[in-house]
Design a protein around this motif. Structure first.
Motif, mmCIF file in Angstrom:
data_model
loop_
_atom_site.group_PDB
_atom_site.id
_atom_site.type_symbol
_atom_site.label_atom_id
_atom_site.label_comp_id
_atom_site.label_asym_id
_atom_site.label_seq_id
_atom_site.Cartn_x
_atom_site.Cartn_y
_atom_site.Cartn_z
ATOM 1 N N GLN A 129 0.827 -1.195 0.000
ATOM 2 C CA GLN A 129 0.000 0.000 0.000
ATOM 3 C C GLN A 129 0.866 1.252 0.000
ATOM 4 O OE1 GLN A 129 -2.508 -0.557 3.435
ATOM 5 N NE2 GLN A 129 -4.135 -1.408 2.188
ATOM 6 N N ALA A 130 0.433 2.267 -0.734
ATOM 7 C CA ALA A 130 1.152 3.542 -0.714
ATOM 8 C C ALA A 130 0.953 4.192 0.636
ATOM 9 C CB ALA A 130 0.636 4.454 -1.817
ATOM 10 N N ALA A 131 2.004 4.802 1.159
ATOM 11 C CA ALA A 131 1.883 5.449 2.459
ATOM 12 C C ALA A 131 2.488 6.834 2.381
ATOM 13 C CB ALA A 131 2.557 4.589 3.534
ATOM 14 N N GLN A 132 3.617 7.020 3.058
ATOM 15 C CA GLN A 132 4.243 8.321 3.121
ATOM 16 C C GLN A 132 4.541 8.847 1.717
ATOM 17 O OE1 GLN A 132 4.711 9.432 6.194
ATOM 18 N NE2 GLN A 132 5.838 11.321 5.875
ATOM 19 N N SER A 133 4.432 10.169 1.555
ATOM 20 C CA SER A 133 4.827 10.768 0.290
ATOM 21 C C SER A 133 6.259 10.376 -0.023
ATOM 22 C CB SER A 133 4.734 12.296 0.368
ATOM 23 O OG SER A 133 3.412 12.724 0.468
ATOM 24 N N GLU A 134 6.494 9.959 -1.278
ATOM 25 C CA GLU A 134 7.853 9.677 -1.695
ATOM 26 C C GLU A 134 8.565 10.999 -1.947
ATOM 27 O OE1 GLU A 134 9.348 6.904 -1.702
ATOM 28 O OE2 GLU A 134 7.653 5.574 -1.381
ATOM 29 N N THR A 135 9.758 11.116 -1.399
ATOM 30 C CA THR A 135 10.557 12.319 -1.619
ATOM 31 C C THR A 135 11.931 11.925 -2.126
ATOM 32 O OG1 THR A 135 11.375 12.341 0.654
ATOM 33 C CG2 THR A 135 9.360 13.578 0.206
ATOM 34 N N VAL A 136 12.441 12.708 -3.024
ATOM 35 C CA VAL A 136 13.762 12.476 -3.602
ATOM 36 C C VAL A 136 14.559 13.778 -3.523
ATOM 37 C CG1 VAL A 136 15.029 11.942 -5.699
ATOM 38 C CG2 VAL A 136 12.965 10.658 -5.143
ATOM 39 N N SER A 137 15.721 13.698 -2.918
ATOM 40 C CA SER A 137 16.565 14.879 -2.792
ATOM 41 C C SER A 137 17.248 15.196 -4.120
ATOM 42 C CB SER A 137 17.622 14.665 -1.715
ATOM 43 O OG SER A 137 18.527 15.752 -1.691
ATOM 44 N N LEU A 138 17.242 16.453 -4.474
ATOM 45 C CA LEU A 138 18.014 16.928 -5.621
ATOM 46 C C LEU A 138 19.290 17.641 -5.170
ATOM 47 C CD1 LEU A 138 15.272 18.312 -8.040
ATOM 48 C CD2 LEU A 138 16.300 16.047 -7.953
ATOM 49 N N SER A 139 19.563 17.606 -3.869
ATOM 50 C CA SER A 139 20.787 18.220 -3.378
ATOM 51 C C SER A 139 21.990 17.417 -3.849
ATOM 52 C CB SER A 139 20.770 18.283 -1.847
ATOM 53 O OG SER A 139 19.703 19.091 -1.404
ATOM 54 N N GLY A 140 23.084 18.082 -4.029
ATOM 55 C CA GLY A 140 24.298 17.452 -4.535
ATOM 56 C C GLY A 140 25.152 18.489 -5.230
ATOM 57 N N VAL A 141 25.913 18.061 -6.220
ATOM 58 C CA VAL A 141 26.754 18.982 -6.975
ATOM 59 C C VAL A 141 26.037 19.387 -8.247
ATOM 60 C CG1 VAL A 141 28.953 19.303 -8.141
ATOM 61 C CG2 VAL A 141 28.864 18.003 -6.017
ATOM 62 N N TRP A 142 25.812 20.679 -8.398
ATOM 63 C CA TRP A 142 25.162 21.243 -9.573
ATOM 64 C C TRP A 142 26.211 21.981 -10.406
ATOM 65 C CZ3 TRP A 142 19.558 23.414 -8.916
ATOM 66 C CH2 TRP A 142 18.793 22.527 -8.147
ATOM 67 N N GLN A 143 25.780 22.428 -11.583
ATOM 68 C CA GLN A 143 26.600 23.313 -12.405
ATOM 69 C C GLN A 143 26.221 24.759 -12.100
ATOM 70 O OE1 GLN A 143 25.547 21.137 -16.200
ATOM 71 N NE2 GLN A 143 27.682 21.660 -16.639
ATOM 72 N N PHE A 144 27.228 25.633 -12.114
ATOM 73 C CA PHE A 144 26.986 26.994 -11.638
ATOM 74 C C PHE A 144 27.832 27.983 -12.428
ATOM 75 C CE2 PHE A 144 28.282 30.563 -8.909
ATOM 76 C CZ PHE A 144 27.030 31.091 -8.609
ATOM 77 N N LYS A 145 27.246 29.162 -12.652
ATOM 78 C CA LYS A 145 27.954 30.277 -13.274
ATOM 79 C C LYS A 145 27.521 31.566 -12.593
ATOM 80 C CE LYS A 145 30.587 32.238 -16.464
ATOM 81 N NZ LYS A 145 32.050 32.013 -16.504
ATOM 82 N N LEU A 146 28.496 32.379 -12.179
ATOM 83 C CA LEU A 146 28.193 33.664 -11.563
ATOM 84 C C LEU A 146 28.313 34.769 -12.600
ATOM 85 C CD1 LEU A 146 27.630 35.103 -8.775
ATOM 86 C CD2 LEU A 146 30.070 35.681 -8.802
ATOM 87 N N ALA A 147 27.280 35.591 -12.681
ATOM 88 C CA ALA A 147 27.315 36.800 -13.505
ATOM 89 C C ALA A 147 27.502 37.982 -12.569
ATOM 90 C CB ALA A 147 26.034 36.940 -14.308
ATOM 91 N N PRO A 148 28.637 38.667 -12.614
ATOM 92 C CA PRO A 148 28.905 39.722 -11.629
ATOM 93 C C PRO A 148 28.052 40.968 -11.785
ATOM 94 C CG PRO A 148 30.678 39.605 -13.241
ATOM 95 C CD PRO A 148 29.786 38.443 -13.510
ATOM 96 N N ASP A 149 27.434 41.166 -12.964
ATOM 97 C CA ASP A 149 26.601 42.354 -13.146
ATOM 98 C C ASP A 149 25.448 42.009 -14.087
ATOM 99 O OD1 ASP A 149 27.660 42.474 -15.824
ATOM 100 O OD2 ASP A 149 29.390 43.571 -15.024
ATOM 101 N N LEU A 150 24.560 42.969 -14.271
ATOM 102 C CA LEU A 150 23.353 42.737 -15.060
ATOM 103 C C LEU A 150 23.680 42.445 -16.523
ATOM 104 C CD1 LEU A 150 20.282 42.624 -15.063
ATOM 105 C CD2 LEU A 150 20.250 45.091 -15.481
ATOM 106 N N LYS A 151 24.707 43.090 -17.047
ATOM 107 C CA LYS A 151 25.069 42.868 -18.451
ATOM 108 C C LYS A 151 25.446 41.413 -18.690
ATOM 109 C CE LYS A 151 28.234 44.447 -22.085
ATOM 110 N NZ LYS A 151 29.352 45.375 -22.409
#
Length: 957
Positions: free
Chosen positions: A29-51
């Motif tokens: 029987q289905a019970a508790q909501s299934e949850t899956v973490s997306l935490s971990g290592v992602w890809q990232f880029k910093l834009a220092p200004d609006l341009k």
């Protein structure tokens, strides 16, 4: 029909920011909501200004080339990983009068993350949850825009229907902005740290019917014996068709045994083409539940099942407590009893991770707080990580949960921020509604009362009538009735006393006793006693728990000194300012005077303020400081009051020691019975005092231990005598030496046996002293100065301007001797002198001195100092000397072992103490000193008597 339950196995591919989820199917029987973490290592880029940010605007589209992106852990703040210099934000003065609100950082962060979910997810409702993103998150899934959330401290979620690709690769893209219209609502006197700093996760539920929300409220009867658990359960519905269902609620105790259960029948509502949910109410009556309090944090298990077609299709669980809060009669009450909140304000921040705090950080803070007798925390100025509140439930801390409005509270004069304000109120209380530790809702920080603030208050009161509401800094009796508690800031003991004495509402000072620096915490005890002696005085929140320090790498840069370089770093800035060293090439930076506010250091090592807090907040009171020892010397009686709110005094073990100076005469262990608020008497036999010796101090030391053996408090009671001291046979006969006076130019040397004292006629000071040729001390000189502490320096310069001239150094002066006379006698040699000490053209002081050398080898010093300086106050006035390095042990009888001051001495007790030079215990001011002695490995020693205050600094030399 049986529903298959998933067990999701998670494999993380760090090289490309890819997360793969594989589904393992098991029947049941289905019970508790299934949850899956997306935490971990992602890809990232910093834009220092609006341009540069606009150049990345299409990063979410499939096929975007992300090879220039870097790996970054989620959750985290990107500044803590070197992508941006951390920026401290604080309002700052302009033109000496006006405070300008700081601007948020301009940089934006771009995140990409790839993941798989099983093909079976296409039959599920899938929600994407973000626990916290500072400050704004715009989210795309597989190129489809899910939405945008502005608000840096509250959790939010998006439905993924139509965007998620079950059984295939998914691309999640998040653009994090820091500079938005609402950013001011998330800026505080603290670090502005951008990023996805709390967990990200997926939740899988049934698509058609599901449990959307479960709210709990406990209601005791008039005797606070039996209670009813009221449940409001919102069942979501994704189909317009009507469908019958049942909701079953089951309550279990700490052992998992069922306490109560009930089932409600209902059906989903038909709304035509509109999807409609339904709220279901269930009441669970419980006989004699164990109540939740911070002293007794008892939790029950709650399970709510959604049943359709005879099958459990969705389950939610929680741990709840039976706890009722009221302000009846103008008194803050928990479960019908008055309580006092012994509190601190806390930023959810750690030096290693910024705001990405974890369970070990929360546990460390809570355990340290409880060790210091702290029973309440204000989540200034925003809701913390949910895990912190759940630990407060479990371990026992009252919480004032704050709706975030940051510096933006001053901007809420129109309707343009209405959506932002109500969103923050809604998201805060919806997440934390069921937490028994949360007993008060707080709206903003130091804000004026506006129509929008009042709208938020009324919304919260309408949504949750079970908790009182306050607005920090607002304390006028004319406040609307919806504001249940008055919350003054930084008032004196006299004002708090007057306010609590006449208030018709509870009074909680939601900020007081600003712990700026490690030497600026005076008056805590006075303010606490003045407020809490009245029924309406419900307690206070010390500002702040921890210095707001984060770890920063030097990278060859020279950090600023918080005092010496005050004015070189700004209220809003990225300058490196050393708080303390963290590791080679790394410092803790609390941005100088702006963030050095805590009673513990950034690494959570306790400061002197921590021990003062522990002593003041100890929930017991010894109602005597001095007791007259009866002539019979049979016993003395010490009254002890139980200031705990819910438990008997017999939970505390008392260890007493009868002392004379450094000698223990007797000891025993006792327990007393007293209900909360009652007084018991501790009877201590004193027959071990066989006679009263002259020059000796008699006292009783008391140690109060909790049930787990940890120390709650330490106190002392001094015994005064009415009988005359008996004759004493000293261990060593007093020396009676011949006095010799030798004049060498401008110096006078007085010899008394092996003791020698050299006086300077041109300075009117003791140049040096020695015994048997071994030096004891040198340069006994007057002083009207010492280095300012952080708050003293700010007080001198003024908070409204950092362009004031530097603090003058009054320790440098020239001396002109006006009078000098040496009188030689058979028993003593006396020197009287008067001198003018000139600092500069505007500052000077005059001093008179009387020195007496006796045949016993003692030096008596009397002095008076008259300052003539252009200052309203001086930090210190007295005499100072440099002690020779061979004297390496300090002993004293007086208050100790910590430093103490006239308005800061709750953490010390009278006794005999010892310390090594340079140790924490050896430094600072020792008060109410009967005698102090420094000694070396040989028999050489220097004893000081008759000076009630002794200040030791550095290594005494």
């Amino acid at each position: 029909m049986k529903i298959k339950q998933w067990k999701l196995v998670h494999a993380l591919l760090l090289c490309c920011g890819f997360t793969l989820y594989c589904a393992v199917h098991t029947s049941g029987q289905a019970a508790q909501s299934e949850t899956v973490s997306l935490s971990g290592v992602w890809q990232f880029k910093l834009a220092p200004d609006l341009k540069e940010a606009e150049a990345l605007a299409r990063f979410h589209e499939p096929g975007f080339d992300s090879h220039a992106f870097d790996p970054l852990p989620v959750p985290s703040n990107w500044a803590m990983h070197g992508f941006e210099e951390p920026i401290y934000t604080q309002a700052y003065p302009e033109g000496g009068k006006k405070y300008v609100l700081p601007q948020p950082p301009e940089a934006e962060g771009f995140y990409l993350h790839r993941f798989h979910v099983p093909a079976g997810a296409r039959d599920k409702r899938v929600i994407l949850h973000f626990e916290g993103v500072w400050q704004s998150a715009e989210v795309w899934l597989n190129g489809s825009r899910l939405g945008r959330h502005d608000g840096g401290f509250t959790a939010f979620a998006f439905e993924t229907a139509g965007a998620l690709k079950p059984g295939a690769e998914n691309l999640l893209a998040v653009r994090v902005r820091q500079n938005t219209k609402d950013a001011m609502l998330d800026l505080n006197d603290d670090w502005a740290l951008g990023g996805i700093y709390r967990d990200v996760w997926l939740e899988f539920t049934q698509r058609e019917l599901y449990l959307d929300r479960v709210q709990t409220m406990t209601d005791f009867d008039d005797d606070f014996r039996d209670a009813t658990l009221h449940l409001r359960i919102f069942v979501g519905n994704q189909t317009p068709a009507s469908r019958a269902f049942q909701v079953r609620a089951t309550l279990t105790d700490r052992n998992g045994q069922k306490v109560q259960s009930a089932t409600a029948e209902a059906s989903s509502q038909t709304c035509g083409f509109v999807v409609c949910g339904r709220e279901v109410k269930i009441d669970l009556p419980v006989a004699r539940p164990a109540p939740w309090t911070a002293d007794t944090p008892v939790l029950y298990g709650l399970q709510v099942d959604l049943i359709s077609g005879g099958q459990v299709i969705h389950t939610r669980t929680d741990r709840i407590g039976f706890r009722e809060v009221s302000t009846m009669g103008g008194v803050l009450r928990v479960n019908g009893r008055p309580v006092k909140l012994r509190g601190v304000c806390r930023h959810d921040e750690q030096p290693e991770v910024g705001r990405a705090t974890r369970r070990e950080h929360w546990l460390q803070d809570i355990r340290l707080m409880k060790e210091a007798n702290i029973n309440a925390v204000r989540t200034s100025h925003y809701p913390p990580a949910e895990g912190f509140l759940r630990l407060c439930d479990e371990l026992g801390l009252y919480v004032i949960d704050e709706v975030p409005m940051g510096f933006g509270g001053d901007l809420l004069l129109g309707s343009s921020f209405a959506g932002s304000v109500l969103q923050r109120a809604h998201e805060t209380i919806m997440r934390d509604y069921n937490r028994p530790s949360v007993i008060i809702w707080s709206i903003g920080n130091e804000d004026p009362l506006t129509d929008l603030h009042l709208a938020a208050v009324k919304y919260i009161k309408g949504t949750d009538p079970s908790r009182p509401v306050l607005m920090p800094w607002n304390a006028d009796e004319s406040l609307p009735s919806e504001i249940d508690i008055l919350a003054p800031h930084y008032e004196s003991a006299e004002v708090l006393d007057r306010m609590a004495r006449g208030s018709k509402r509870p009074v909680i000072t939601t900020e007081y006793s600003h712990a700026l620096g490690d030497q600026d915490f005076g008056g805590l005890e006075d303010r606490w006693r003045a407020l809490t002696r009245h029924p309406a005085g419900a307690g206070g929140m010390i500002w702040l728990w921890a210095d707001q320090g984060i770890k920063r790498k030097l990278k060859g840069r020279v950090p600023l000194d918080p005092l010496v370089d005050l004015g070189k770093y700004k209220a809003r800035g990225t300058e490196l300012v050393r708080h303390s060293d963290a590791a080679p090439g790394e410092i803790y930076d609390a941005h100088g005077v702006f963030g050095t506010d805590g009673i513990v250091n950034p690494d959570r090592s306790p400061q002197r303020d921590y021990w003062e807090t522990k002593a003041v907040y100890a929930p017991l009171a010894v109602l005597a400081k001095d007791i007259v020892l009866p002539v019979s010397r049979q016993s003395v009686q010490i009254p002890v009051r139980n200031d705990q709110d819910f438990v008997d005094l017999n939970t505390i073990t008392i260890i007493w020691r009868l002392m004379t100076d450094e000698k223990e005469l007797a000891r025993a262990t006792e327990k007393l019975n007293a209900v909360p608020g009652a007084i018991a008497t501790l009877d201590i036999p004193t027959t071990a005092i066989t006679k009263i010796e002259p020059g000796k101090s008699y006292y009783i030391q008391l140690v109060f231990n909790r049930a787990d053996g940890s120390e709650m408090a330490r106190r002392s009671v001094r015994l005064t005598t009415v009988e005359k001291p008996g004759e004493s046979t000293p261990a060593r006969a007093t020396r009676s030496n011949k006095l010799q006076v030798t004049r060498k130019g401008s110096t006078v040397v007085v010899q008394s046996g092996p003791a020698s004292f050299e006086f300077g006629q041109e300075t009117a000071q003791v140049v040096k002293a020695s015994v048997g040729g071994a030096p004891l001390f040198s340069n006994l000189r007057p002083t009207i100065w010492r280095r300012f502490s952080l708050s003293e320096k700010r007080l001198f310069r003024g908070d409204d301007s950092f362009d004031r001239p530097p603090v003058p150094d009054l320790s440098r002066f020239t001396t002109k001797v006006i009078r000098w006379a040496v009188t030689e006698g058979k028993e003593t040699v006396d020197i009287t002198a008067e001198a003018e000490h000139q600092i500069d053209g505007e500052n000077s002081f005059r001093a008179s001195y009387f020195y007496r050398v006796t045949r016993a080898g003692a030096l008596q010093v009397e002095y008076s100092i008259t300052p003539r300086v252009h200052m309203k106050w001086l930090p210190e006035v007295g005499m100072e000397m440099t002690v020779t390095p061979v004297l390496e042990k300090l002993r004293w009888v007086g208050l100790g072992p910590l430093d103490s001051y006239p308005n800061e001495k709750a953490a010390v007790s009278f006794g005999a103490w010892s310390a090594n030079p340079g140790s924490a215990m050896s430094l600072g001011v020792k008060s109410e000193v009967r005698w102090a002695e420094v000694s070396g490995r040989s028999d050489t020693r220097l004893r000081i008597t008759g000076s009630p205050f002794i200040h030791l600094s550095g290594n005494w030399r």
